[in-house]
Every structure is written in structure tokens, then in C-alpha cells.
Scaffold this motif. Structure first.
Motif, short mmCIF file in Angstrom:
data_model
loop_
_atom_site.label_atom_id
_atom_site.label_comp_id
_atom_site.label_asym_id
_atom_site.label_seq_id
_atom_site.Cartn_x
_atom_site.Cartn_y
_atom_site.Cartn_z
N ASP A 92 -23.98 -32.80 -1.60
CA ASP A 92 -23.17 -33.62 -1.26
C ASP A 92 -22.84 -34.64 -0.34
O ASP A 92 -21.85 -35.13 -0.06
CB ASP A 92 -21.76 -32.72 -1.33
CG ASP A 92 -21.89 -31.86 0.04
OD1 ASP A 92 -23.13 -31.85 0.54
OD2 ASP A 92 -21.00 -31.02 0.25
N GLU A 94 -22.76 -37.91 1.76
CA GLU A 94 -22.37 -39.26 1.30
C GLU A 94 -23.36 -40.52 1.76
O GLU A 94 -22.77 -41.63 1.74
CB GLU A 94 -20.81 -39.39 1.91
CG GLU A 94 -20.05 -38.44 1.46
CD GLU A 94 -19.61 -38.70 -0.15
OE1 GLU A 94 -19.71 -40.02 -0.60
OE2 GLU A 94 -19.87 -37.86 -0.93
N VAL A 139 -25.24 -43.66 -3.36
CA VAL A 139 -24.92 -42.43 -2.48
C VAL A 139 -25.68 -41.30 -2.90
O VAL A 139 -25.62 -41.06 -4.12
CB VAL A 139 -23.34 -42.41 -2.60
CG1 VAL A 139 -22.70 -41.15 -2.01
CG2 VAL A 139 -22.61 -43.57 -1.86
N ALA A 141 -24.84 -38.15 -2.93
CA ALA A 141 -24.29 -37.07 -3.96
C ALA A 141 -24.08 -37.68 -5.28
O ALA A 141 -23.73 -36.83 -6.32
CB ALA A 141 -22.91 -37.01 -3.29
N SER A 142 -24.14 -38.91 -5.64
CA SER A 142 -23.97 -39.54 -7.10
C SER A 142 -25.41 -39.30 -7.96
O SER A 142 -25.18 -39.57 -9.07
CB SER A 142 -23.53 -40.82 -6.90
OG SER A 142 -24.63 -41.78 -6.38
#
Length: 268
Positions: A92, A94, A139, A141-142
């Protein structure tokens, strides 16, 4: 090029809460060797790797890197020689991908150090080799699980380790990226210890296989010696056929589950 490291595990025990996880493991990995750890879930593979890269301290025994006890060596010095790609890295974050990859330079620069031109080139090269250059501004997390795995490998390469430790490195990767990742590992010229589930990929990618079962080392040797029908039956509790390809490497034929036949409407 970074000099490949030598790893020696001497009679390592680990029993958190009194439950034995590792039971007297001894193992030597020579400089430049690629060693695969295999064994069923819960056999101790990840725990042994954590001891090797200084994540968890064994209750007894010694882990030596280039002859020195890793727990008697400053952590930053160990981090300059050992890089790990684990299963439990945070998903997660960022930060942008390029920032994650640059974390591999922390053992040399500290958290606030400025990257030199040479280090920026190193980061770009590692991202290219791991096919994540196009994700540089994304990012973290994506990303998908497979993309995150390749980013973490790029971060490890930027660390310029002598020993690369990989815990299920092909997790989340599609077949093409599994094959390409293991081919890349073979080109690095560093010492590699990898926990792997796919026995055919392990046999093709590794110089030697080490089998763990119930926290103990039960076999070690060349892939063609280790992957046998007897091993599959005794360690994995699977009945399968093992043949040999033209290259002498094992080929597995596993029994497939049969689909239950649904009764016809007239029989109900």
C-alpha cells in the motif's frame, strides 16, 4: 561487478514460542552458486531465508556471510552485501515506482543521501532489466502483484548485492515473466538463494536444490538427483511420474483432479 558472496548456515535452530520451526539446519552456498530451496508449505523455507538476511535471529547456530557472523556485523554492512525480495513487502505504499527502486541505495547513502549520476543510471538500468521502466511514475500501491514483484527485484538489483535472497520470486508472475525472471537471475553473476514451489522451474534455474521438510534439511544435490518420484511421495505426498528431458532435467507428470459427473435430470 559485485563479488559474489559466500553463505554458510551452521546448525541453525529457531523455535518461536517453543515451537520448532528450524531444526539444526546446516548449509553452504558457494560464491556465484544458485541454490533453490524446495519443500512443502510450512517446511521452514521462508524462516531459513529470514535468518540468512538478518530479519530474524536464530535461537542457536550461526549464519556466516563471507566468513563473518551476520549478527556480529553492523546491519548496514550486511545490507551492502545482501538484498532480499520477500513475500511480505508492503503493498500500500504511495511512493512512485522509481522512488521504491531507489531505496536500494540506502545502505550506501543513508535515507537522506543524494543520488549521483552513476546511481541514477544504475536505477534506470535495473528498471529496464526488470521491465518496469514504463511504470516509473506510477504509485506503487496501484500496481498488480506481478508488477510489484518486478519492482522489488529492480530495487534489489540497485542494491548491488553479493548475495540475492528470493522468497517465492515467481509469485504473481505470468508464465513469460517467470521464465524471464529466472533467466535474469542466472545472468547476474551473484550468489542466489531462492525459495521456489515450481519444481520444474527450480530444476531448470538452479545449480543445486536443497529440500526442507518439517524444519529439517532432508536432501541436497543436483536437480536431476533430487527431483525423484520417491521425493515427491515422501516429502510432498504426491504420486507422480518423473521423466528426464534431453538436457537430463526432470519433467513432472502430476495427476490431475477428476471433475465429478453431474447426474442427469432423468436420474434425479
Amino acid at each position: 561487478m559485485t563479488d559474489p558472496a559466500a553463505l554458510r548456515v551452521e546448525n541453525v535452530h529457531w523455535a518461536p514460542g517453543g515451537k520448532p520451526i528450524l531444526r539444526g539446519i546446516s548449509l553452504t552456498v558457494e560464491p556465484g552458486e544458485i541454490v533453490g530451496l524446495i519443500g512443502p508449505n510450512g517446511s521452514g523455507k521462508s524462516s531459513l531465508l529470514r535468518c540468512a538476511y538478518r530479519r530474524q535471529r536464530p535461537d542457536r547456530g550461526v549464519v556466516r556471510l563471507d566468513g563473518a557472523d551476520v549478527w556480529a556485523t553492523p546491519a548496514m554492512r550486511v545490507a551492502r552485501r545482501v538484498a532480499a525480495v520477500t513475500q511480505d513487502s508492503p503493498a500500500d505504499l504511495e511512493n512512485q515506482v522509481e522512488q521504491i527502486v531507489a531505496l536500494g541505495r540506502i545502505p550506501y547513502l543513508g535515507a537522506l543521501g543524494r543520488l549521483s549520476d552513476r546511481e541514477k543510471e544504475l536505477i534506470a538500468s535495473a528498471m529496464t532489466r526488470c521491465e518496469v521502466s514504463h511504470l516509473a511514475r506510477r504509485v506503487y500501491a496501484s500496481l498488480s502483484g506481478g508488477e510489484r514483484q518486478r519492482v522489488q527485484l529492480a530495487r534489489a538489483l540497485v542494491q548491488e548485492p553479493g548475495l540475492l535472497i528470493l522468497d517465492e520470486p515467481t509469485n504473481h508472475l505470468d508464465l513469460r515473466h517467470q521464465v524471464e525472471l529466472l533467466a535474469l537471475i542466472g545472468e547476474l553473476g551473484v550468489t542466489v538463494v531462492a525459495a521456489l514451489h515450481d519444481l520444474q522451474l527450480a530444476a531448470a534455474a538452479c545449480d543445486r536444490l536443497v529440500v526442507l521438510h518439517d524444519g529439517q534439511l532432508v536432501a541436497a544435490g543436483a536437480p536431476q538427483e533430487i527431483v525423484t518420484e520417491q521425493l515427491l511421495a515422501e516429502v510432498y505426498r504426491v504420486t507422480a511420474e518423473v521423466s528426464r528431458g534431453a538436457d537430463g532435467l526432470p519433467r513432472l507428470s502430476l495427476p490431475l483432479p477428476t471433475k465429478a459427473t453431474q447426474p442427469s435430470k432423468s436420474a434425479r
